[in-house]
Design a protein around this motif. Structure first.
Motif, PDB file in Angstrom:
ATOM      1  N   UNK A 106      58.127  -5.998 -61.518  1.00 63.52           N
ATOM      2  CA  UNK A 106      57.552  -4.709 -61.125  1.00 63.52           C
ATOM      3  C   UNK A 106      56.169  -4.602 -61.741  1.00 63.52           C
ATOM      4  N   UNK A 107      55.189  -4.115 -60.992  1.00 63.98           N
ATOM      5  CA  UNK A 107      53.857  -4.009 -61.574  1.00 63.98           C
ATOM      6  C   UNK A 107      53.724  -2.823 -62.528  1.00 63.98           C
ATOM      7  N   UNK A 108      53.017  -3.042 -63.615  1.00 66.66           N
ATOM      8  CA  UNK A 108      52.591  -1.952 -64.482  1.00 66.66           C
ATOM      9  C   UNK A 108      53.632  -1.261 -65.342  1.00 66.66           C
ATOM     10  N   UNK A 109      54.815  -1.869 -65.527  1.00 63.80           N
ATOM     11  CA  UNK A 109      55.829  -1.208 -66.366  1.00 63.80           C
ATOM     12  C   UNK A 109      55.730  -1.661 -67.828  1.00 63.80           C
ATOM     13  N   UNK A 110      54.538  -1.516 -68.379  1.00 60.03           N
ATOM     14  CA  UNK A 110      54.319  -2.026 -69.739  1.00 60.03           C
ATOM     15  C   UNK A 110      55.126  -1.246 -70.773  1.00 60.03           C
ATOM     16  N   UNK A 140      58.746  -2.106 -70.651  1.00 56.63           N
ATOM     17  CA  UNK A 140      58.911  -3.419 -71.268  1.00 56.63           C
ATOM     18  C   UNK A 140      59.050  -3.272 -72.777  1.00 56.63           C
ATOM     19  N   UNK A 141      58.162  -2.476 -73.371  1.00 54.28           N
ATOM     20  CA  UNK A 141      58.170  -2.303 -74.814  1.00 54.28           C
ATOM     21  C   UNK A 141      59.470  -1.655 -75.287  1.00 54.28           C
ATOM     22  N   UNK A 169      53.313  -8.209 -74.704  1.00 56.84           N
ATOM     23  CA  UNK A 169      54.275  -7.178 -75.129  1.00 56.84           C
ATOM     24  C   UNK A 169      55.620  -7.814 -75.472  1.00 56.84           C
ATOM     25  N   UNK A 170      56.074  -8.704 -74.583  1.00 54.97           N
ATOM     26  CA  UNK A 170      57.373  -9.354 -74.758  1.00 54.97           C
ATOM     27  C   UNK A 170      57.410 -10.175 -76.053  1.00 54.97           C
ATOM     28  N   UNK A 218      48.166  -9.251 -65.352  1.00 56.31           N
ATOM     29  CA  UNK A 218      49.428  -8.565 -65.577  1.00 56.31           C
ATOM     30  C   UNK A 218      50.430  -9.447 -66.324  1.00 56.31           C
ATOM     31  N   UNK A 272      53.696 -15.768 -60.487  1.00 57.05           N
ATOM     32  CA  UNK A 272      53.102 -14.473 -60.807  1.00 57.05           C
ATOM     33  C   UNK A 272      51.652 -14.653 -61.250  1.00 57.05           C
ATOM     34  N   UNK A 322      56.305  -7.926 -79.427  1.00 54.57           N
ATOM     35  CA  UNK A 322      57.290  -6.989 -79.976  1.00 54.57           C
ATOM     36  C   UNK A 322      58.472  -7.751 -80.568  1.00 54.57           C
ATOM     37  N   UNK A 340      61.658  -7.032 -65.757  1.00 56.20           N
ATOM     38  CA  UNK A 340      60.615  -6.000 -65.733  1.00 56.20           C
ATOM     39  C   UNK A 340      59.326  -6.525 -65.113  1.00 56.20           C
ATOM     40  N   UNK A 341      59.026  -7.799 -65.390  1.00 53.23           N
ATOM     41  CA  UNK A 341      57.755  -8.383 -64.935  1.00 53.23           C
ATOM     42  C   UNK A 341      57.571  -8.348 -63.418  1.00 53.23           C
ATOM     43  N   UNK A 343      49.549  -9.576 -70.019  1.00 56.29           N
ATOM     44  CA  UNK A 343      49.860  -8.338 -70.741  1.00 56.29           C
ATOM     45  C   UNK A 343      51.362  -8.260 -71.007  1.00 56.29           C
ATOM     46  N   UNK A 344      52.155  -8.553 -69.975  1.00 58.71           N
ATOM     47  CA  UNK A 344      53.611  -8.561 -70.147  1.00 58.71           C
ATOM     48  C   UNK A 344      54.029  -9.560 -71.229  1.00 58.71           C
TER      49      UNK A 344
END
Lengths: 229, 102
Positions: free
Chosen positions: A61-65, A68-69, B12-13, B5, B1, B16, A58-59, B8-9
């Motif tokens: 791709x930009x902005x798929x928060x 991801x959840x 969440x990863x 961003x 990367x 969660x 998922x990472x 934030x990823x």
């Protein structure tokens, strides 16, 4: 201390197995464009195979928060069942803050070994976590930094370690209990259906495993309730 | 990367995953009395492990045949009540040996 040592020893096959799995994760993460330290940080803070693999997918791709959840919750929901299951076996001192600390290490394999205990104490669980954690973080680092240095043959042999351990946990219980045989066969048949039938094969491993395990365990619980747990 | 961003990823990863594990572990403090749930929790480790092992084990090694021998060795030793380490190491050795001949 005795219990801690016993835990460390029980963690040897998990640590070995993790080494080979996380090694592969490290290689993949770098090939996805992450820095080596990012791969290591992900492994050190997450400690889960399927979730991390989906995570780096998922990472890129930009902005798929939100995606991801959602994907993390579906892949990882099985851990909640494991946590509830182990919460029934911990001793009196294993509560409060200790649950919040050691809950972090509730992986499939650690759960598997811990659930083979009659009563789980903190020191055993702590010992059990040491080598798997080091194996997971270390393997990721080696894989991310050095790529494919281990001979393929060795990697291939190591990659069965985790399954060998699972077999060592499940079979003795099947020998003792006929209902466990039924539950296990049901789970295996369902899992094979998810694996080989077109359509169903598109469902992610995490969800498929959760569905197979929950349905089989629920069916077994309804048909063969246990006497006294 | 690069950039925010990644963080934030990562949050969440890791966040969660941690909460899914720790919240039920910390929240369920009492002995569960319900017989169905008790039974369910007794069976769940075995069904989870079974679903994770088969058929995935056959694709873990370089060749399904070596995995089959690894599985057979592990099964025999497990039925003889050998420790986890012995079973796992013997399965690895079996795979290694079989693949020498493949």
């Amino acid at each position: 201390m005795e219990q801690f040592k016993r835990g460390v020893k029980a963690g040897i096959p998990i640590g070995l197995g993790y080494l080979s799995v996380s090694f592969t994760f490290g290689i993949m993460a770098v090939s996805y464009g992450l820095y080596w330290w990012q791969a290591v940080l992900i492994s050190m803070l997450t400690v889960t195979s399927a979730g991390q693999l989906a995570g780096i997918g998922t990472m890129i791709h930009p902005g798929q928060y939100f995606q991801m959840l959602v994907s993390q919750i579906t892949i990882n929901i099985r851990y909640s069942f494991m946590s509830i299951s182990l919460s029934q076996k911990t001793d009196a001192k294993f509560r409060g803050i200790w649950r919040w600390i050691f809950g972090f290490m509730m992986t499939d394999e650690i759960f598997a070994v811990a659930s083979a205990e009659d009563v789980i104490c903190r020191s055993f669980f702590a010992g059990l976590c040491v080598l798997p954690y080091l194996g997971w973080a270390g393997g990721t680092m080696v894989g991310a930094l050095l790529g494919s240095i281990l001979p393929d043959r060795l990697m291939s042999a190591l990659s069965i370690a985790i399954y060998g351990m699972f077999i060592a946990i499940v079979l003795p219980e099947m020998k003792k209990s006929r209902p466990v045989i039924c539950a296990v066969l049901c789970a295996v048949l369902m899992r094979c259906a998810f694996y080989y039938i077109p359509f169903l094969e598109n469902i992610s491993d995490g969800i498929a495993i959760t569905v197979c395990a929950v349905v089989s365990a629920a069916a077994a619980a309804a048909l063969f309730p246990v006497e006294e747990a | 990367m690069n950039g925010i961003s990644f963080w934030i990823y990562l949050l969440i990863l890791a966040g969660s995953t941690y909460l899914i594990r720790a919240v039920p572990f910390a929240a369920v403090r009492k002995k569960i009395q319900n017989r169905f749930i008790q039974s369910f929790l007794y069976y769940i480790p075995y069904t989870v492990l079974a679903a994770m092992t088969i058929p995935a084990i056959f694709y873990a090694t370089d060749h399904p045949l070596s995995a089959f021998f690894g599985l057979a060795v592990a099964a025999v030793l497990a039925l003889c009540k050998q420790s986890l380490t012995v079973v796992a190491a013997s399965a690895c050795a079996a795979v290694f040996l079989v693949e020498l001949f493949l």
